[in-house]
Design a protein around this motif. Structure first.
Motif, PDB file in Angstrom:
ATOM      1  N   ARG A   1      56.090 -22.965  14.920  1.00 18.23           N
ATOM      2  CA  ARG A   1      56.764 -21.659  15.506  1.00 18.23           C
ATOM      3  C   ARG A   1      56.304 -20.445  14.958  1.00 18.23           C
ATOM      4  N   LEU A   2      56.118 -20.068  15.884  1.00 14.92           N
ATOM      5  CA  LEU A   2      55.394 -18.561  15.343  1.00 14.92           C
ATOM      6  C   LEU A   2      56.395 -16.879  15.807  1.00 14.92           C
ATOM      7  N   PRO A   3      57.022 -17.313  14.672  1.00 12.16           N
ATOM      8  CA  PRO A   3      57.577 -15.503  14.997  1.00 12.16           C
ATOM      9  C   PRO A   3      56.488 -14.120  15.368  1.00 12.16           C
TER      10      PRO A   3
ATOM     11  N   PRO B   1      52.177 -19.237   1.011  1.00 14.67           N
ATOM     12  CA  PRO B   1      53.396 -17.946   1.290  1.00 14.67           C
ATOM     13  C   PRO B   1      52.288 -17.126   2.666  1.00 14.67           C
ATOM     14  N   GLU B   2      53.432 -16.457   3.071  1.00 12.01           N
ATOM     15  CA  GLU B   2      52.640 -15.656   4.758  1.00 12.01           C
ATOM     16  C   GLU B   2      51.556 -14.964   5.011  1.00 12.01           C
TER      17      GLU B   2
ATOM     18  N   LEU C   1      45.832 -20.120  10.005  1.00 11.87           N
ATOM     19  CA  LEU C   1      46.287 -21.374  11.068  1.00 11.87           C
ATOM     20  C   LEU C   1      47.348 -20.422  12.391  1.00 11.87           C
ATOM     21  N   ALA C   2      48.578 -20.120  10.872  1.00 14.87           N
ATOM     22  CA  ALA C   2      49.032 -19.826  12.020  1.00 14.87           C
ATOM     23  C   ALA C   2      48.879 -18.368  12.621  1.00 14.87           C
ATOM     24  N   ARG C   3      47.932 -17.403  11.845  1.00 10.29           N
ATOM     25  CA  ARG C   3      47.846 -16.263  12.302  1.00 10.29           C
ATOM     26  C   ARG C   3      46.677 -16.126  13.654  1.00 10.29           C
TER      27      ARG C   3
END
Ligand SMILES: Cc1cc2nc3c(=O)[nH]c(=O)nc-3n(C[C@H](O)[C@H](O)[C@H](O)COP(=O)(O)OP(=O)(O)OC[C@H]3O[C@@H](n4cnc5c(N)ncnc54)[C@H](O)[C@@H]3O)c2cc1C
Length: 431
Positions: free
Chosen positions: A99-101, A381-382, A387-389
């Motif tokens: 999930r990528l908010p 950490p955020e 990879l998410a970014r």
């Protein structure tokens, strides 16, 4: 050669590129006290027809960069045109869900229709984003000619010919995209960009679809890079991006993704529309000359996404050049070409990133390593979730491909990830 009081500008095509060009030209001309006769030629808005005829085959995501740019020229997409605001992307990759908010809250991503909605739509009429842009151009003084440009000629200057008019122009702005028949007698030797074909459908949205969420599926069927389902009020747009898609790609896609799809669809799919539009793959070999300039898809677009934003960027650079530097080939070379080339250069990084992701998804060992890295990425950490970014950037167009490329190959981060994989004893990936 310069634009002067009374100069005539013929814009061929009233998609985002043509409208952004008209609006920016007229905004700036007004500030400088310059009176211009700007006409937009396009037959697409003179119809009540739903479905493909009045549409432009587009998933209709207005990226955060595009929204910001639009607002920078005094526009604000009205609520009646917005189909959904997108706050999250959910990604299914070979059995794993991420999930990528929106990582930067406050940045708006919108979904819109580029035409009057799906072929089978019955309810209230849908207002398209493109009609809204045309109305804004007209409100700023552009003339709208609801006719197709049949040919171009030359009579002491460029001549735009439609069925019923001849318009003698000082400057021609070619914003005809890549999905229409070529215009004959292109005196200026315009050479269109090489294109590829994409597939898309509109289906009815299940009642319990997660709010404000685009869902993307990677990996299957073979040849697919990803497929995305974009919510638009009661519908979902299905857009597929792939290298070699079969004869019925949408059906193959749903079949291959049957398992994760079951989470969202319990009833049979209701198909409401569909098309196979073209998308530019490279920069056009020739896109400006004396008294003419091509913008938007007709010149260069961001690879596979965010074409509305690159239409804005090319329109802005071309019109700024026309006003500040002139309308001859030399002026466009100095003022416009660098902006167009920047998009093309960035796309080369995109090409590499798409090739790498396809190679990873085709190889089971690499896929396993990738999924494991993804799992590790989620626990970080955020600020360190590379990879998410990366996936967010590739899906939304929010970051340049160059930045995403650099992010993917940061030696320190890669070494850290590698150390973590080894520390957890997962350096041998099972078959
Ligand atoms: C499947 C798919 C999904 C996409 N999804 C997205 C997305 O979600 N977000 C995004 O930002 N981009 C997306 N794009 C890219 C985006 O659609 C384009 O980059 C964008 O529409 C380009 O705008 P344009 O004005 O240059 O051309 P177009 O939008 O193609 O407009 C060209 C206009 O010129 C008119 N025209 C053509 N020939 C003539 C003529 N002879 N006389 C008069 N008028 C003429 C046409 O009627 C049309 O209105 C997608 C593309 C595809 C193929």
């Amino acid at each position: 050669m310069r634009l002067e009081n009374g100069s005539r500008v013929g814009i061929i095509g009233g998609g985002p590129a043509g409208c952004f060009a008209a609006i920016q030209l007229l905004n700036r001309a007004r500030e400088e006290g310059l009176r211009l006769d700007v006409r937009i030629f396009d037959p697409r808005f003179d119809t009540d027809v739903r479905g493909v005829a009045a549409c432009k085959g587009c998933a209709g995501i207005v990226s955060a960069n595009a929204v910001q740019s639009i607002e920078s020229i005094g526009l604000s997409v009205p609520p009646r045109v917005i189909q959904e605001t997108i706050e999250e992307y959910r990604v299914h990759i070979l059995g794993q869900t991420i999930r990528l908010p929106q990582p930067r809250p406050g940045r708006k991503i919108l979904s819109v229709y580029r035409g009057r909605g799906p072929r089978t739509h019955q309810g209230d009429p849908i207002e398209s984003f493109d009609s809204y842009l045309i109305s804004e151009a007209v409100a700023r003084g552009a003339g709208y000619v609801p006719e197709r440009v049949r040919s171009l000629g030359w009579d002491r200057g460029p001549l735009v010919r439609t069925e019923s008019t001849n318009f003698a122009a000082d400057l021609i702005v070619l914003a005809a995209g890549v999905n229409s028949r070529p215009i004959p007698e292109l005196f200026f030797n315009y050479t269109p960009p090489q294109t590829g074909i994409m597939a898309q459908d509109e289906i009815r949205k299940p009642a319990d679809w997660p709010a404000h969420t685009v869902i993307a599926f990677f990996g299957e069927p073979k040849g697919l890079i990803f497929g995305a389902l974009v919510p638009k009020r009661e519908y979902l747009n299905v857009s597929l991006l792939g290298y070699q898609m079969g004869p019925d790609p949408i059906r193959e896609f749903f079949r291959a993704q049957k398992e994760p799809m079951a989470e969202y669809f319990s009833a049979p799919l209701e198909n409401c529309c569909g098309c196979s539009p073209r998308v530019p793959l490279h920069i056009a070999p020739r896109y400006y000359g004396d008294q003419w300039v091509a913008i938007g898809d007709a010149a260069v677009a961001r690879l596979y996404k965010d074409g509305i934003y690159s239409s804005f960027v090319t329109a802005e650079a071309a019109m700024r050049t026309a006003l500040d530097q002139g309308i001859d080939a030399e002026a466009f070379k100095a003022g416009y070409e660098p902006a167009a080339r920047r998009i093309a250069a960035d796309n080369r990084y995109g090409d590499i990133l798409f090739a790498i992701s396809t190679a990873i998804l085709r190889n089971p060992r690499l896929t396993a390593a990738f999924l494991y890295s993804l799992h590790l990425d989620e626990t970080r950490p955020e600020g360190k979730k590379i990879l998410a970014r990366l996936i967010w950037g590739m899906l939304t167009g929010d970051e340049s491909y160059r930045l995403l490329f650099r992010m993917s190959f940061r030696p320190r981060e890669l070494a850290e990830l590698g150390r973590e994989i080894i520390r957890r004893g997962r350096w041998l990936i099972p078959d």
